[in-house]
Motif scaffolding. Structure first.
Motif, PDB file in Angstrom:
ATOM      1  N   ILE A  32       0.860  -1.182   0.000  1.00 54.73           N
ATOM      2  CA  ILE A  32       0.000   0.000   0.000  1.00 54.73           C
ATOM      3  C   ILE A  32       0.890   1.223   0.000  1.00 54.73           C
ATOM      4  O   ILE A  32       1.845   1.308   0.784  1.00 54.73           O
ATOM      5  CB  ILE A  32      -0.943   0.001   1.220  1.00 54.73           C
ATOM      6  N   ALA A  33       0.594   2.164  -0.890  1.00 53.76           N
ATOM      7  CA  ALA A  33       1.396   3.381  -1.005  1.00 53.76           C
ATOM      8  C   ALA A  33       0.469   4.574  -1.193  1.00 53.76           C
ATOM      9  O   ALA A  33      -0.606   4.463  -1.787  1.00 53.76           O
ATOM     10  CB  ALA A  33       2.369   3.284  -2.181  1.00 53.76           C
ATOM     11  N   ARG A  34       0.928   5.714  -0.704  1.00 56.97           N
ATOM     12  CA  ARG A  34       0.180   6.954  -0.885  1.00 56.97           C
ATOM     13  C   ARG A  34       0.447   7.507  -2.276  1.00 56.97           C
ATOM     14  O   ARG A  34       1.584   7.565  -2.731  1.00 56.97           O
ATOM     15  CB  ARG A  34       0.597   7.979   0.171  1.00 56.97           C
ATOM     16  N   SER A  35      -0.613   7.908  -2.935  1.00 55.90           N
ATOM     17  CA  SER A  35      -0.506   8.606  -4.213  1.00 55.90           C
ATOM     18  C   SER A  35      -0.287  10.077  -3.868  1.00 55.90           C
ATOM     19  O   SER A  35      -1.230  10.858  -3.768  1.00 55.90           O
ATOM     20  CB  SER A  35      -1.787   8.395  -5.030  1.00 55.90           C
ATOM     21  N   THR A  78      -4.930   9.873  -0.921  1.00 50.29           N
ATOM     22  CA  THR A  78      -5.337   8.654  -1.601  1.00 50.29           C
ATOM     23  C   THR A  78      -4.264   7.599  -1.327  1.00 50.29           C
ATOM     24  O   THR A  78      -3.093   7.807  -1.643  1.00 50.29           O
ATOM     25  CB  THR A  78      -5.470   8.877  -3.117  1.00 50.29           C
ATOM     26  N   TRP A  79      -4.672   6.493  -0.727  1.00 48.08           N
ATOM     27  CA  TRP A  79      -3.786   5.368  -0.437  1.00 48.08           C
ATOM     28  C   TRP A  79      -4.218   4.209  -1.326  1.00 48.08           C
ATOM     29  O   TRP A  79      -5.393   3.835  -1.342  1.00 48.08           O
ATOM     30  CB  TRP A  79      -3.867   4.992   1.039  1.00 48.08           C
ATOM     31  N   VAL A  80      -3.280   3.663  -2.071  1.00 48.42           N
ATOM     32  CA  VAL A  80      -3.584   2.663  -3.088  1.00 48.42           C
ATOM     33  C   VAL A  80      -2.950   1.326  -2.732  1.00 48.42           C
ATOM     34  O   VAL A  80      -1.765   1.258  -2.387  1.00 48.42           O
ATOM     35  CB  VAL A  80      -3.068   3.127  -4.472  1.00 48.42           C
ATOM     36  N   ALA A  88      -5.053  -2.353  -7.068  1.00 45.34           N
ATOM     37  CA  ALA A  88      -6.111  -3.284  -6.692  1.00 45.34           C
ATOM     38  C   ALA A  88      -7.287  -2.593  -6.014  1.00 45.34           C
ATOM     39  O   ALA A  88      -8.399  -3.114  -6.002  1.00 45.34           O
ATOM     40  CB  ALA A  88      -5.543  -4.354  -5.760  1.00 45.34           C
ATOM     41  N   GLY A  89      -7.066  -1.413  -5.435  1.00 48.79           N
ATOM     42  CA  GLY A  89      -8.114  -0.688  -4.731  1.00 48.79           C
ATOM     43  C   GLY A  89      -7.525   0.519  -4.047  1.00 48.79           C
ATOM     44  O   GLY A  89      -6.318   0.772  -4.131  1.00 48.79           O
ATOM     45  N   TYR A  90      -8.393   1.267  -3.370  1.00 45.72           N
ATOM     46  CA  TYR A  90      -7.899   2.485  -2.729  1.00 45.72           C
ATOM     47  C   TYR A  90      -8.776   2.933  -1.579  1.00 45.72           C
ATOM     48  O   TYR A  90      -9.911   2.478  -1.417  1.00 45.72           O
ATOM     49  CB  TYR A  90      -7.761   3.612  -3.753  1.00 45.72           C
ATOM     50  N   VAL A  91      -8.190   3.839  -0.789  1.00 45.44           N
ATOM     51  CA  VAL A  91      -8.880   4.537   0.296  1.00 45.44           C
ATOM     52  C   VAL A  91      -8.632   6.022   0.067  1.00 45.44           C
ATOM     53  O   VAL A  91      -7.488   6.427  -0.144  1.00 45.44           O
ATOM     54  CB  VAL A  91      -8.307   4.149   1.676  1.00 45.44           C
TER      55      VAL A  91
END
Length: 194
Positions: A32-35, A78-80, A88-91
């Motif tokens: 998981i990484a921050r955009s 946005t965390w992806v 695969a998805g995001y928050v």
């Protein structure tokens, strides 16, 4: 236009100790990484790809400038989740007044659902909501994290939120337009493929 009854449930955490993290998927394939660079194109891709089959339509009409304005607001993050390098998805987190942070959007692209990524991504996103002020010093410390889900979301959404420690605080049922979910592009929705 026809309408359908949609129930919306609002859930919250009022302390970081409310968060009950899910286990990370086995192996190191999911990260998981921050955009960190505001990208209207990427954010619209995530929004349309995750929400295309569950009737996310409110942002489809946004202009490039509107996306840019929204994403550039201090504290919007946005965390992806990536599975072997593929989104695969995001928050999406959005700070509000008085130390409140909303998880505005959360979800997985359909091909990645059912792989134990969702609980991990939600746990990670909620933790980032709680420590948002560490990255945005002009923001007050987080006192409350909240989100909403509805009867149009995936069948496991509510259970995932509750397993992560979110508690129900409001329920509303309203009639909404019965819109067709377009998928990430016209014809991409599973019901419209040949």
């Amino acid at each position: 236009m026809s309408t359908i009854a949609v129930t919306t449930w609002s859930l919250e955490q009022t302390s970081p100790t409310d968060l009950r993290p899910a286990a990370a998927p086995d192996g190191d394939a999911v990260r998981i990484a921050r955009s960190a660079v505001p990208s209207p194109e990427f954010s619209r891709f995530l929004y349309a790809s995750v929400g295309g089959d569950i009737r996310w339509t409110d942002r489809l009409g946004w202009s490039h400038a509107r996306w840019q304005q929204h994403l550039a607001r201090p504290g919007v993050e946005t965390w992806v989740a990536y599975d072997r390098g593929t989104p695969a998805g995001y928050v999406e987190l959005e700070p509000q007044d008085d130390g409140v942070v909303e998880i505005v959007y959360f979800g997985l692209i359909p091909a990645f659902r059912g792989r134990r990524i969702g609980g991990h991504l939600l746990s990670y996103g909620a933790a980032r909501a709680w420590d948002l002020a560490e990255r945005w010093t002009e923001r007050p410390p987080t006192k409350r994290v909240w989100l909403h889900t509805c009867s149009l979301d995936g069948e496991h959404a509510m259970a995932n939120y509750q397993r992560r420690g979110f508690r129900l605080f409001d329920t509303k049922t309203e009639e909404e337009p019965d819109v067709t979910a377009p998928g990430p592009w016209p014809g991409a929705h599973p019901d419209t493929r040949p």
